[in-house]
Motif scaffolding. Structure first.
Motif, short mmCIF file in Angstrom:
data_model
loop_
_atom_site.label_atom_id
_atom_site.label_comp_id
_atom_site.label_asym_id
_atom_site.label_seq_id
_atom_site.Cartn_x
_atom_site.Cartn_y
_atom_site.Cartn_z
N ALA A 147 13.43 18.60 -20.50
CA ALA A 147 14.25 18.39 -19.31
C ALA A 147 13.41 17.83 -18.16
CB ALA A 147 14.91 19.70 -18.90
N GLN A 148 12.20 18.33 -18.01
CA GLN A 148 11.34 17.87 -16.91
C GLN A 148 10.93 16.40 -17.08
OE1 GLN A 148 8.66 21.61 -17.15
NE2 GLN A 148 8.37 20.83 -15.08
N PHE A 149 10.83 15.95 -18.30
CA PHE A 149 10.37 14.58 -18.55
C PHE A 149 11.44 13.52 -18.24
CE2 PHE A 149 7.12 16.12 -21.86
CZ PHE A 149 6.09 16.07 -20.93
N ARG A 150 12.70 13.92 -18.03
CA ARG A 150 13.79 12.96 -17.78
C ARG A 150 13.77 11.84 -18.82
NH1 ARG A 150 16.78 12.96 -13.45
NH2 ARG A 150 16.92 10.67 -13.36
N LEU A 151 13.88 12.27 -20.05
CA LEU A 151 13.75 11.34 -21.16
C LEU A 151 15.08 10.90 -21.76
CD1 LEU A 151 14.40 13.49 -23.58
CD2 LEU A 151 11.95 13.93 -23.48
N ARG A 152 16.21 11.44 -21.26
CA ARG A 152 17.52 11.07 -21.79
C ARG A 152 17.85 9.61 -21.46
NH1 ARG A 152 21.74 14.83 -19.06
NH2 ARG A 152 20.55 14.04 -17.27
N PRO A 153 18.72 8.98 -22.23
CA PRO A 153 19.13 7.61 -21.91
C PRO A 153 19.64 7.47 -20.49
CG PRO A 153 19.87 8.17 -24.12
CD PRO A 153 19.32 9.43 -23.53
N GLN A 154 20.50 8.40 -20.05
CA GLN A 154 21.06 8.27 -18.71
C GLN A 154 20.01 8.50 -17.62
OE1 GLN A 154 21.84 10.50 -21.09
NE2 GLN A 154 22.93 12.30 -20.28
N ASP A 155 19.00 9.34 -17.91
CA ASP A 155 17.90 9.51 -16.94
C ASP A 155 17.11 8.22 -16.80
OD1 ASP A 155 18.56 12.25 -16.68
OD2 ASP A 155 17.26 12.77 -18.38
N LEU A 156 16.82 7.60 -17.93
CA LEU A 156 16.05 6.36 -17.91
C LEU A 156 16.82 5.24 -17.22
CD1 LEU A 156 14.83 6.64 -21.60
CD2 LEU A 156 13.42 6.98 -19.57
N LEU A 157 18.13 5.24 -17.39
CA LEU A 157 18.96 4.23 -16.72
C LEU A 157 18.98 4.47 -15.22
CD1 LEU A 157 20.93 1.84 -16.94
CD2 LEU A 157 22.77 3.49 -17.30
N GLU A 158 19.15 5.71 -14.82
CA GLU A 158 19.19 6.03 -13.40
C GLU A 158 17.86 5.71 -12.72
OE1 GLU A 158 20.35 9.72 -10.39
OE2 GLU A 158 20.16 10.08 -12.54
N ASP A 159 16.77 5.91 -13.44
CA ASP A 159 15.45 5.64 -12.89
C ASP A 159 15.05 4.17 -13.04
OD1 ASP A 159 15.28 8.29 -12.24
OD2 ASP A 159 14.05 8.85 -13.97
N ALA A 160 15.98 3.33 -13.53
CA ALA A 160 15.75 1.89 -13.71
C ALA A 160 14.58 1.61 -14.64
CB ALA A 160 15.55 1.21 -12.36
N LEU A 161 14.36 2.49 -15.62
CA LEU A 161 13.31 2.27 -16.61
C LEU A 161 13.82 1.52 -17.83
CD1 LEU A 161 11.58 5.74 -16.32
CD2 LEU A 161 10.73 3.54 -15.46
N VAL A 162 15.14 1.52 -18.03
CA VAL A 162 15.78 0.69 -19.04
C VAL A 162 16.87 -0.12 -18.36
CG1 VAL A 162 15.30 2.30 -20.93
CG2 VAL A 162 17.48 2.45 -19.70
N ARG A 163 17.24 -1.25 -18.97
CA ARG A 163 18.28 -2.09 -18.39
C ARG A 163 19.67 -1.61 -18.74
NH1 ARG A 163 16.99 -8.44 -18.71
NH2 ARG A 163 18.88 -8.38 -17.45
N GLY A 164 19.77 -0.84 -19.80
CA GLY A 164 21.10 -0.38 -20.15
C GLY A 164 21.11 0.52 -21.36
N ILE A 165 22.29 1.09 -21.61
CA ILE A 165 22.53 1.95 -22.77
C ILE A 165 23.51 1.23 -23.67
CG2 ILE A 165 23.32 4.20 -23.56
CD1 ILE A 165 22.68 5.25 -20.73
N ALA A 166 23.12 0.98 -24.91
CA ALA A 166 23.93 0.19 -25.82
C ALA A 166 25.11 1.00 -26.33
CB ALA A 166 23.09 -0.30 -26.99
N GLY A 167 26.31 0.52 -26.03
CA GLY A 167 27.53 1.05 -26.63
C GLY A 167 27.88 2.47 -26.27
#
Length: 486
Positions: free
Chosen positions: A433-453
């Motif tokens: 939980a502390q690592f914010r490793l979920r897809p939506q966490d990564l999207l919110e932190d602008a570390l990924v461009r998107g979540i596929a499908g």
């Protein structure tokens, strides 16, 4: 019935007919010496060549020309082993160099059909020097993106294996063929183990594909069809490979530990399923050309909607140095030929045992980082499962990174983090939980461009939306999109 000169299994023309049609020889080389007993005045050399011409029906040990493979024009270089063991002297070297230059002039692929014992000793250093000339012509072709496919026939030995065969973009070996730098007589060994055969070279990552003669035409046709459109492309730019659609779950994980458990689920779709779904046809390359193969890194070239795309895909295992080096080779190849790259991330991390350290896991990862960072072609990345630390990041595009709902990306796996922090293994879920490793966490932190499908809960508006196309998420920067590309 005995085979004649044209259809003999060691013959140059038989090899051409195995994979190509419509062969037309190139003009004879006029400026290479072909008189008497050669430059060393080797006793009986003129007689040996006369006998070789009778046995083979050819004027030299190589036959070079143009042909068609599938719908594409190619330049072929075919060796005739009946002509003094397919050896290369000055005249044969000149013919090979002429053919390589012709491919460069026409901007069409080269297909070399190799069966040789190496350099022709009756011409001494004049023969050996041809290896440098040939290698230089191959380098000039590689520089402007002329593809080269080598087919290793029986036998392939000596300097021509090293200068023409091993340096090709894709190396195909016929089953059972002797493939070795030194032949039996040079080694003083009358027997070939697998180390000196095509099977051994495939097993140690020195050739990409091992095929039967009956399958050679189909494999070479597919390769030429995939690589030929690349000839003449601009080496920089290009349209990126589309993001694959997600094949697993579409709902997002409620917490970090759920994301980790989903990514480790044995029933989750893996790389082969994604590649099968994405490509209409694909051909693998295998091995790092330095003695290693990692079956956990799938690399190759495929076609999707009429476009050629190169791919490197992790299969969920801890990748070895050979895997990272194979992916690096793939990226360099794609960059030379102007082919966009797709990478699929799915690894708990790089292998970290003694064998990985001895094989140079650090430099291997560094090489892949550098290859992707320096690529002039676009690289598209989708995280389809575990994104474990540097072993995953090495394969990631710096600016075109997406993730599926059943993936995660983390600086380190939660269990490993617990060990480093001297905490109990039961603390791993809290660390996730502390690592914010979920897809939506990564999207919110602008570390990924998107979540596929995915069916996404927008982080800034708590607004749920089901995405059926490539869409912007309200409240997030334009660069963060949710992608479903089919």
């Amino acid at each position: 019935m005995a085979s004649g000169p044209a259809d003999h299994p060691f013959g140059a023309r038989a090899a051409i007919s195995l994979v190509a049609a419509g062969f037309e020889p190139l003009p004879a080389v006029a400026d290479a010496a072909d008189d008497g007993d050669g430059p060393l005045d080797w006793p009986g050399y003129a007689r040996d060549r006369a006998r070789a011409r009778t046995d083979s029906g050819e004027d030299e040990s190589v036959l070079c020309g143009t042909a068609r493979i599938g719908a594409h024009a190619v330049v072929v270089i075919s060796f005739d082993f009946r002509y003094i063991g397919g050896s290369v002297g000055e005249r044969a070297g000149a013919l090979i160099c002429q053919a390589l230059a012709e491919a460069r002039r026409r901007h069409c692929p080269v297909v070399s059909l190799i069966a040789t014992g190496g350099s022709r000793m009756q011409e001494g250093m004049r023969s050996l020097r041809q290896l440098q000339r040939i290698a230089a012509e191959c380098a000039r072709n590689a520089e402007i993106g002329v593809p080269h496919v080598a087919v290793l026939r029986n036998p392939t030995a000596g300097g021509l294996w090293a200068s023409l065969g091993a340096g090709a973009d894709v190396v195909v070996a016929l089953q059972g063929a002797t493939v070795a730098f030194a032949g039996r007589r040079v080694r003083g060994d009358l027997h070939d183990t697998d180390d000196f055969r095509a099977e051994g070279k495939y097993g140690t990552g020195q050739v990409d594909l091992l095929v039967s003669p009956a399958d050679a035409r189909g494999v070479v046709t597919d390769l030429v069809d995939l690589l030929a459109p690349a000839a003449g492309r601009r080496r920089a730019g290009g349209v990126p490979a589309p993001v694959p659609r997600a094949l697993g779950r579409t709902d997002l994980p409620p917490d970090g530990w759920s994301a980790v458990r989903r990514a480790r689920d044995a029933d989750r779709p893996r790389a082969r399923a994604y590649l099968d779904d994405y490509f209409d046809v694909r051909v693998a390359i295998s091995g790092d050309r330095a003695g290693g193969v990692d079956t956990g890194m799938l690399c190759g070239i495929g076609r999707r909607d009429g476009r050629t795309v190169a791919y490197a895909a992790q299969t969920g295992t801890a990748n070895t140095p050979a895997g990272f080096r194979t992916a690096t080779r793939l990226v360099h190849l794609a960059d030379r030929l102007g082919i966009p790259v797709l990478t699929l991330i799915d690894t708990p991390g790089a292998a970290n045992d003694e064998s990985a350290e001895r094989a140079g896991v650090g430099p291997a990862i560094a090489g892949l980082f550098a290859a992707i960072a320096g690529a002039r072609v676009p690289v598209t990345t989708l995280v389809i499962g575990e994104g474990g630390s540097g072993g995953a990041l090495a394969l990631a595009s710096p600016d075109r990174l997406w993730i599926t709902p059943d993936g995660y990306f983390s600086v380190i796996a939660p269990h490993a983090a617990a060990a480093i922090l001297k905490r109990a293994e039961t603390d791993a879920p809290a660390l996730a939980a502390q690592f914010r490793l979920r897809p939506q966490d990564l999207l919110e932190d602008a570390l990924v461009r998107g979540i596929a499908g995915a069916t996404v809960v927008c982080p800034t508006r708590s607004e749920s939306r089901s995405v059926t196309g490539t869409s912007h998420v309200p409240g997030l920067p334009d660069k963060t999109v949710v992608a479903s590309t089919y």
